[in-house]
Write an enzyme that holds these catalytic residues in place. Sequence first.
Site, PDB file in Angstrom:
ATOM      1  CD  GLU A  88      63.157  26.442  21.542  1.00 25.26           C
ATOM      2  OE1 GLU A  88      64.357  26.459  21.227  1.00 25.26           O
ATOM      3  OE2 GLU A  88      62.231  26.477  20.697  1.00 25.26           O
ATOM      4  CG  ASN A  90      57.148  20.432  20.322  1.00 29.25           C
ATOM      5  OD1 ASN A  90      56.008  20.811  20.064  1.00 29.25           O
ATOM      6  ND2 ASN A  90      57.990  20.010  19.393  1.00 29.25           N
ATOM      7  NE  ARG A 157      63.329  28.312  11.776  1.00 26.95           N
ATOM      8  CZ  ARG A 157      63.517  27.161  12.457  1.00 26.95           C
ATOM      9  NH1 ARG A 157      64.161  26.165  11.890  1.00 26.95           N
ATOM     10  NH2 ARG A 157      63.059  27.030  13.675  1.00 26.95           N
ATOM     11  CG  ASN A 218      66.602  20.526  18.902  1.00 31.41           C
ATOM     12  OD1 ASN A 218      66.519  19.812  17.904  1.00 31.41           O
ATOM     13  ND2 ASN A 218      65.554  20.927  19.572  1.00 31.41           N
ATOM     14  NE  ARG A 220      65.720  20.378  14.195  1.00 30.54           N
ATOM     15  CZ  ARG A 220      65.901  19.424  15.093  1.00 30.54           C
ATOM     16  NH1 ARG A 220      67.111  18.879  15.239  1.00 30.54           N
ATOM     17  NH2 ARG A 220      64.914  19.023  15.859  1.00 30.54           N
ATOM     18  N   GLY A 308      62.433  14.005  20.760  1.00 30.45           N
ATOM     19  CA  GLY A 308      63.504  14.525  21.606  1.00 30.45           C
ATOM     20  C   GLY A 308      63.012  15.594  22.561  1.00 30.45           C
ATOM     21  CG  ASP A 309      61.382  19.027  20.950  1.00 32.93           C
ATOM     22  OD1 ASP A 309      62.599  19.270  21.055  1.00 32.93           O
ATOM     23  OD2 ASP A 309      60.730  19.244  19.917  1.00 32.93           O
TER      24      ASP A 309
END
Length: 370
Positions: A88, A90, A157, A218, A220, A308-309
């Site tokens: 986001e 990016n 994370r 997106n 993941r 992609g971003d």
Amino acid sequence: MTEDPRPGGRADRGPGVSGSRAAGDTGARPAAPGAVAGGGEVARAPAPWPRADGTVVCVGETMAALAPEPPESLDTGESLRLSVAGAESNVAMYLADLGVSAVWLSALGDDPFGRRVRAAVAAANVDVSGVRSDPHRPTGLLVKEPGPAGTRVHYYRRGSAASALGPEILDDPRLGSAALVHLTGVTPALSPSCGALVERALATPPAERRHAISFDVNHRPALWPEGTAATVLRDLADRADIVFVGLDEAQHLWGADLDARGVRELLPRPRLLVVKDGGREATAFDGDGRVVTVPAPRTEVVEPVGAGDAFAAGFLAGLVRGGALTSALRLGHITAASALGVTGDHGPLPDAATVERLLGLTERAWAARA
């Protein structure tokens, strides 16, 4: 560009409602949801969509990122380069590069990584004043591991400050002036509270929203419990106004035999759907059944992470600037190329004159660059 093959179909019209004139024909922006033209009344001028006078608010986690410099194995590399990475942010940074007012909302740990991330995003002229500093949770971290088969990414994370985000962040006053809010499928995978955030953002019916909602699937896989991502991401995407999805990730999620039109059949409700087919092309479907395909220009790929971003930012900037779908897709490709040419997520764009020249190429001249 490939035109819609239906009789009378016109691929380069903007994403307005049926009966509105093309954004590329008049300079006007596409009509807002619910706008009506024709009939017994004098047709109203189409309202801008998304609004050109508002900001784009991007909501989601950004982490500190470490990568070997120069790119080589983590086993043998002697130095690591510190940067920032987050889908986001990016998008927000590239939007700012393209002259669009951008806000990034998130949370960071009250730690050196968090301060580094905040400063880096702010340096790109993104408004970070709504980013929270959490004294109890850390800033997320990722480590890139380049290899012959591509770059592998290790994430650290769990329990991050951003994973504690919840629906209340949508009460931020900056959303009051937003033309568009951008979310990704990373956020709902981080925690139940992050999932509730995205659910609340999409709960308002499209015709009643104060701003458009953009959603990049997106996917993941490592973030999702097995067997859960496909259903959740399809449901969320189908409630957004603008959706981005890679053909490869759509095939992984929803069926290996899917093509771009098959993805549209699975996601019929978004006003705009953009299906990206790697480095080959991107196809946009609008609410009137029009289809535009623009090939990607040849680009030397240093690392694909972040492309992609960048594409999403370029496309959204094209919409906000009032461009037709062809121009928005071209700007997406141009912006993506800047990310492909660097080891980080955020690369330098061509100068404004070069961008405008590329946007103005004939269809044949653009195709010659593919």
